[in-house]
Write a protein that holds these residues in place. Sequence first.
Motif, PDB file in Angstrom:
ATOM      1  N   VAL A 239       0.841  -1.203   0.000  1.00  0.00           N
ATOM      2  CA  VAL A 239       0.000   0.000   0.000  1.00  0.00           C
ATOM      3  C   VAL A 239       0.872   1.248   0.000  1.00  0.00           C
ATOM      4  N   ARG A 240       1.925   1.243   0.803  1.00  0.00           N
ATOM      5  CA  ARG A 240       2.787   2.423   0.900  1.00  0.00           C
ATOM      6  C   ARG A 240       3.546   2.684  -0.397  1.00  0.00           C
ATOM      7  N   ILE A 241       3.963   1.633  -1.096  1.00  0.00           N
ATOM      8  CA  ILE A 241       4.703   1.813  -2.353  1.00  0.00           C
ATOM      9  C   ILE A 241       3.872   2.590  -3.362  1.00  0.00           C
ATOM     10  N   SER A 242       2.552   2.340  -3.387  1.00  0.00           N
ATOM     11  CA  SER A 242       1.684   3.009  -4.364  1.00  0.00           C
ATOM     12  C   SER A 242       1.367   4.458  -3.995  1.00  0.00           C
ATOM     13  N   MET A 243       1.864   4.942  -2.880  1.00  0.00           N
ATOM     14  CA  MET A 243       1.726   6.359  -2.527  1.00  0.00           C
ATOM     15  C   MET A 243       2.868   7.111  -3.207  1.00  0.00           C
ATOM     16  N   TYR A 244       2.803   7.172  -4.521  1.00  0.00           N
ATOM     17  CA  TYR A 244       3.905   7.658  -5.350  1.00  0.00           C
ATOM     18  C   TYR A 244       4.359   9.067  -4.981  1.00  0.00           C
ATOM     19  N   PHE A 336      -8.874   6.018  -1.261  1.00  0.00           N
ATOM     20  CA  PHE A 336      -7.705   6.287  -0.419  1.00  0.00           C
ATOM     21  C   PHE A 336      -6.596   6.965  -1.226  1.00  0.00           C
ATOM     22  N   TYR A 337      -6.368   6.491  -2.439  1.00  0.00           N
ATOM     23  CA  TYR A 337      -5.255   7.002  -3.248  1.00  0.00           C
ATOM     24  C   TYR A 337      -5.577   8.306  -3.976  1.00  0.00           C
ATOM     25  N   ARG A 338      -6.838   8.651  -4.108  1.00  0.00           N
ATOM     26  CA  ARG A 338      -7.218   9.802  -4.939  1.00  0.00           C
ATOM     27  C   ARG A 338      -6.517  11.098  -4.524  1.00  0.00           C
ATOM     28  N   PRO A 339      -6.493  11.478  -3.248  1.00  0.00           N
ATOM     29  CA  PRO A 339      -5.792  12.731  -2.903  1.00  0.00           C
ATOM     30  C   PRO A 339      -4.294  12.686  -3.165  1.00  0.00           C
ATOM     31  N   TYR A 340      -3.685  11.526  -2.977  1.00  0.00           N
ATOM     32  CA  TYR A 340      -2.251  11.402  -3.251  1.00  0.00           C
ATOM     33  C   TYR A 340      -1.987  11.503  -4.750  1.00  0.00           C
ATOM     34  N   ASN A 341      -2.892  10.948  -5.544  1.00  0.00           N
ATOM     35  CA  ASN A 341      -2.748  11.027  -6.997  1.00  0.00           C
ATOM     36  C   ASN A 341      -2.813  12.473  -7.478  1.00  0.00           C
ATOM     37  N   ARG A 342      -3.734  13.255  -6.903  1.00  0.00           N
ATOM     38  CA  ARG A 342      -3.880  14.652  -7.315  1.00  0.00           C
ATOM     39  C   ARG A 342      -2.619  15.443  -6.997  1.00  0.00           C
TER      40      ARG A 342
END
Length: 355
Positions: A239-244, A336-342
Amino acid sequence: MDPFKSSSMSPSIKLPWLPVRTKMGWPRRGQIYVWITFTSLLLFFCVTLTFNGHVWKMFDSNMHLDEYDDANEGYGLRKLLEDPEARIERLRQEGLEKRLPQCIIIGVRKCGTRALLEFLDLHPNIKIADMEMHFFNKDENYDNGYEWYRKYMPFSTSKDITIEKTPRYFISESAPERIFRYNSSIKLIVIFRHPTTRVISDYSQVYENKLERNKSFEPFEKIVIDKRTGRVNTGYKAVRISMYYYHLTQWLLYFRRHQIHIVNGDNLIVNPLEEIKKVETFLGLDHAITDGNVYFNETRGFYCMKSGINQHCLGAQKGRKHPDIDPQVIRKLNNFYRPYNRKLFAMIGQKFDWD
């Protein structure tokens, strides 16, 4: 007339490879065949052991000496039998050296780094290191120094670009600074894939490896969701790895944005040539890889490589089918990932269709 007698051969001479005549006469034909077969097999094993011993000694003295096969095409058996030091000297006379990489694929794991590397290997001016070196992220390797690192690189000319790939560099705390000290103007490539898809792919690889060793492994839903809170489990490394966004921030502390090329891993699967051409441009190379080098393999279900009459696909472990995942868990991961993606899109000035 006795076929084994002649005027030039003394009766007292015994030939060790011929059956001995007894008082009852010469052995039967079957016995002669046995002797012939035994002799042939013995000779074959002697030659094989001698040849393999020489070849193994050659490879053992330089385990990566064959990394520049393309440069030696046509040398045939001479290449195998040539003394390793003599071969290295000959390659150097031809202008070939083992050079430190001018470009590094730093990540991300399970986003298509191996596929990208092998597609790029089709370019005549790109030479790839076959191994993931883990030089900048592992102290025991880094302490060996640059010359240790260099000896695992392929042979290349001064016009070529050497590329090394180690996906774990992307999440390493030490790799950004060490690579910057090594070459502050180096070119870096990172490949991103839909973060949720990447987590599932990561799980699938570990899960299958566990199964092969007859080890139990919890279902994806139980690992990725915290049992106590019901939220996404950030304690799970995948999960943490995908928090690019967080990882790329560490690289931009040392390198300028134009030094880092970002590949769309989702597009690489369906349109590899488009992504490859962008990398060629980033590296300052001609567009030498064409649609004649890429073809869709119906059996494997993904694109493979072609060079002349030679065709090549990634190993069977690549492109594995993902397990069926509870749709609610997938939605929770996407949210979960949407804000990190933005934040990532704003940082890199590039947007992917991950919603």
